[in-house]
Structure formats: structure tokens, C-alpha cells
Design an enzyme around this catalytic site. Structure first.
Site, PDB file in Angstrom:
ATOM      1  CD  GLU A 186     -21.936  16.482 -45.457  1.00 21.69           C
ATOM      2  OE1 GLU A 186     -21.720  15.300 -45.137  1.00 21.69           O
ATOM      3  OE2 GLU A 186     -23.048  17.040 -45.300  1.00 21.69           O
ATOM      4  CD  GLU A 230     -23.499  10.784 -50.304  1.00 23.10           C
ATOM      5  OE1 GLU A 230     -24.177   9.910 -49.724  1.00 23.10           O
ATOM      6  OE2 GLU A 230     -22.665  11.494 -49.719  1.00 23.10           O
ATOM      7  CG  ASP A 266     -19.867  12.797 -41.384  1.00 23.43           C
ATOM      8  OD1 ASP A 266     -19.900  12.039 -42.359  1.00 23.43           O
ATOM      9  OD2 ASP A 266     -20.432  13.919 -41.367  1.00 23.43           O
ATOM     10  CB  SER A 267     -20.256   7.232 -42.818  1.00 25.27           C
ATOM     11  OG  SER A 267     -18.878   7.048 -43.120  1.00 25.27           O
ATOM     12  CE  LYS A 273     -16.078  13.645 -47.075  1.00 27.13           C
ATOM     13  NZ  LYS A 273     -17.476  14.130 -46.799  1.00 27.13           N
ATOM     14  CG  ASP A 308     -16.295  13.476 -43.459  1.00 28.44           C
ATOM     15  OD1 ASP A 308     -15.968  14.195 -44.422  1.00 28.44           O
ATOM     16  OD2 ASP A 308     -17.069  12.500 -43.575  1.00 28.44           O
TER      17      ASP A 308
END
Length: 281
Positions: A120, A186, A49-50, A118, A88
Site C-alpha cells: 500500500e 480503493e 491481508d483482509s 502487493k 499482500d
């Protein structure tokens, strides 16, 4: 090129089985051309999602939508044959609970052909990870600095210093026990990343974490030096394409303004001949 839904050479079980072996190589990709470049060299390609910050100019990943992830996932799918492809889940697409996460993860997999998603979060996401894993959706977890929670953290700060390390370690243990096949660590201190890597049974993938992790991931644009104004401490640039691109664009602009481009070899037919005559004169 693999069609959507086909199985790539590397699967989530293959990836998990590399725990403690040769370090796993992971990079992001958001487009078909970039996917084709990284695929032969990587074990995992992440449609992160970056993309919101890297390609769309957003100030954080929070504004990224499910439709954006699907569009970029489809593009990367067209260029990925070997590496494990993970997409993501964007902010707001899974936090409500396991059922919401299942609907959106299933849509991501069905419409992009990715092999895993993925998400978070640590202990708070363990139930959701277990729910998805039991229903055939492989999950890569992400703990430590979780960019979707940047407002809670008060910025992109190192997580897990001092006594806070227990929180990160518990998060990593929780996602491992819930069934995640790997976990991104991270921006955590090296001793903590080393401890977690030794303790849990799934591969740890570091970004600003530790060489003791089972693998590493970077945003590919960072690794290529695409940005000239900012570079995080944990990034090693293997090229300086941003500076090269600026120089190339400036050279092009100069050639156009000075009538050096297009030259005769770039033009078709009689116009090319007239340019040649004009230059001779």
C-alpha cells in the site's frame, strides 16, 4: 496442483498487457478449497491481508503478521494453477525502507511460491517499488483508501474527493512510473478512477472505484454473502451463503436435539440395525 515456485498460466507481464482490453477478474482467497474454486475463473488471486478481519476476527488489517500471510499464501498456492497469485505485504513489513521490503518480499515469494507482492502507498512507496522491481520482485500497488492507514484516515472513508483528487492521481502516476505492474484503486470517486485509468500505463483494479477501471476485485467472502451483519456499498453479493449456512446449522442443531440425526443410514454395523428396530417400534 502447481508446486511452490512454478509459474502459473498468467504472469505479471501477461496481466499488465491486458490494460484496456477485456476487464480483469480478481478475487481474494485465503484457503486451498477457496483457491480451487476461484482459480479457473480469475485472472488474479490475491491473498489479502483482509484475512485478518475475514478469518481471524481482527478489527483491522493492522494486526496481521508476515507469518500469517505466509501460512495463508502456502494454502492458496496449493489450490492455484492458472491465475496470477499475489500476496499482500502486511503492515510494518515494508514501510521502514527498500531493504526491509526486499527481505520480506523475498521471503514471501520464496515460502509461498507467489508471483508478486502487493503493498500500500503511492508517492511515499515509489522508491521501494522501483527497488523491488529492479530486483525481480513484481509489485502490485494500492492507492486511495489504504486499509493499513485506517487510523490516519479516521476510518474507512472515500478518498480523493474535491481537491484531494490530485493527491490520489499523483500517487497512481508515481507507482506506475516506479515499475508497478498494476494498481488497486480503493474507494475513490468514479470520475477520479476514470481519469487515472486513462492516464497511467498499467491496469487499474477497482474496489469501490469505477467500472472504467481495467478490472475489479472483491473479497470473496463479500461476493458470496458470507456476512449477514454488514455489507459495504461497493459490494455486490452473488449468493447469500451466510444466511444459508445459518439455516443449515440451525437445522442440524434441531435434528440432534430431536434425535433425528444420526439416522440409520449414518451409522455403521449393529448400531444401525438397532436404530432401525427402534424406529420401527
Amino acid at each position: 496442483m502447481s508446486a511452490a515456485g512454478n509459474v502459473n498460466s498468467i504472469t505479471p507481464p501477461d496481466f499488465q498487457a491486458q490494460k484496456g482490453k477485456t476487464p480483469l477478474v480478481c478475487l481474494t482467497a485465503y484457503t486451498t478449497p477457496m483457491a480451487r474454486l476461484v482459480d479457473p475463473h480469475c485472472d488474479l488471486v490475491l491473498v489479502g491481508d483482509s484475512v485478518g478481519m475475514v478469518l481471524h476476527g481482527l478489527p483491522s488489517t493492522i494486526g496481521v503478521t508476515l507469518d500469517m500471510m505466509i501460512m495463508h499464501g502456502q494454502a492458496v498456492r496449493r489450490g492455484t494453477e492458472r491465475a496470477l497469485m499475489v500476496v499482500d505485504m502486511p503492515f510494518g513489513s515494508y514501510e521502514e525502507g527498500p531493504q526491509q521490503a526486499l527481505r520480506n518480499a523475498a521471503r514471501l515469494m520464496a515460502e509461498t511460491g507467489c508471483a508478486a507482492v502487493k503493498l500500500e502507498g503511492g508517492e511515499t512507496m515509489a522508491e521501494t517499488i522501483a527497488f523491488l522491481s529492479r530486483r525481480g520482485i513484481p509489485v502490485m500497488a494500492h492507492v486511495g483508501l489504504t486499509p493499513q492507514a485506517v487510523n490516519t484516515f479516521g476510518g474507512y472513508k472515500v478518498q480523493g474527493r474535491g481537491g484531494d483528487g490530485d493527491r490520489i492521481r499523483q500517487d497512481a502516476v508515481a507507482v506506475s512510473e516506479a515499475g508497478a505492474f498494476s494498481v488497486v484503486l480503493e474507494k475513490v470517486p468514479e470520475p477520479l478512477a476514470r481519469t487515472i485509468t486513462e492516464e497511467i500505463a498499467i491496469p487499474t483494479i477497482g474496489i469501490g472505484a469505477s467500472p472504467a477501471c481495467d478490472g475489479q476485485i472483491l473479497v470473496v467472502d463479500d461476493a458470496l454473502g458470507m456476512f449477514t451483519d454488514f455489507r459495504p456499498k461497493f459490494v455486490k453479493a452473488y449468493a447469500e451463503l451466510g444466511r444459508d449456512a445459518e439455516a443449515a446449522i440451525a437445522a442440524y442443531a434441531g435434528d440432534v436435539r430431536q434425535n433425528r440425526f444420526p439416522a440409520a443410514e449414518h451409522v455403521f454395523g449393529d448400531i444401525a440395525q438397532s436404530i432401525s428396530r427402534g424406529n420401527a417400534a
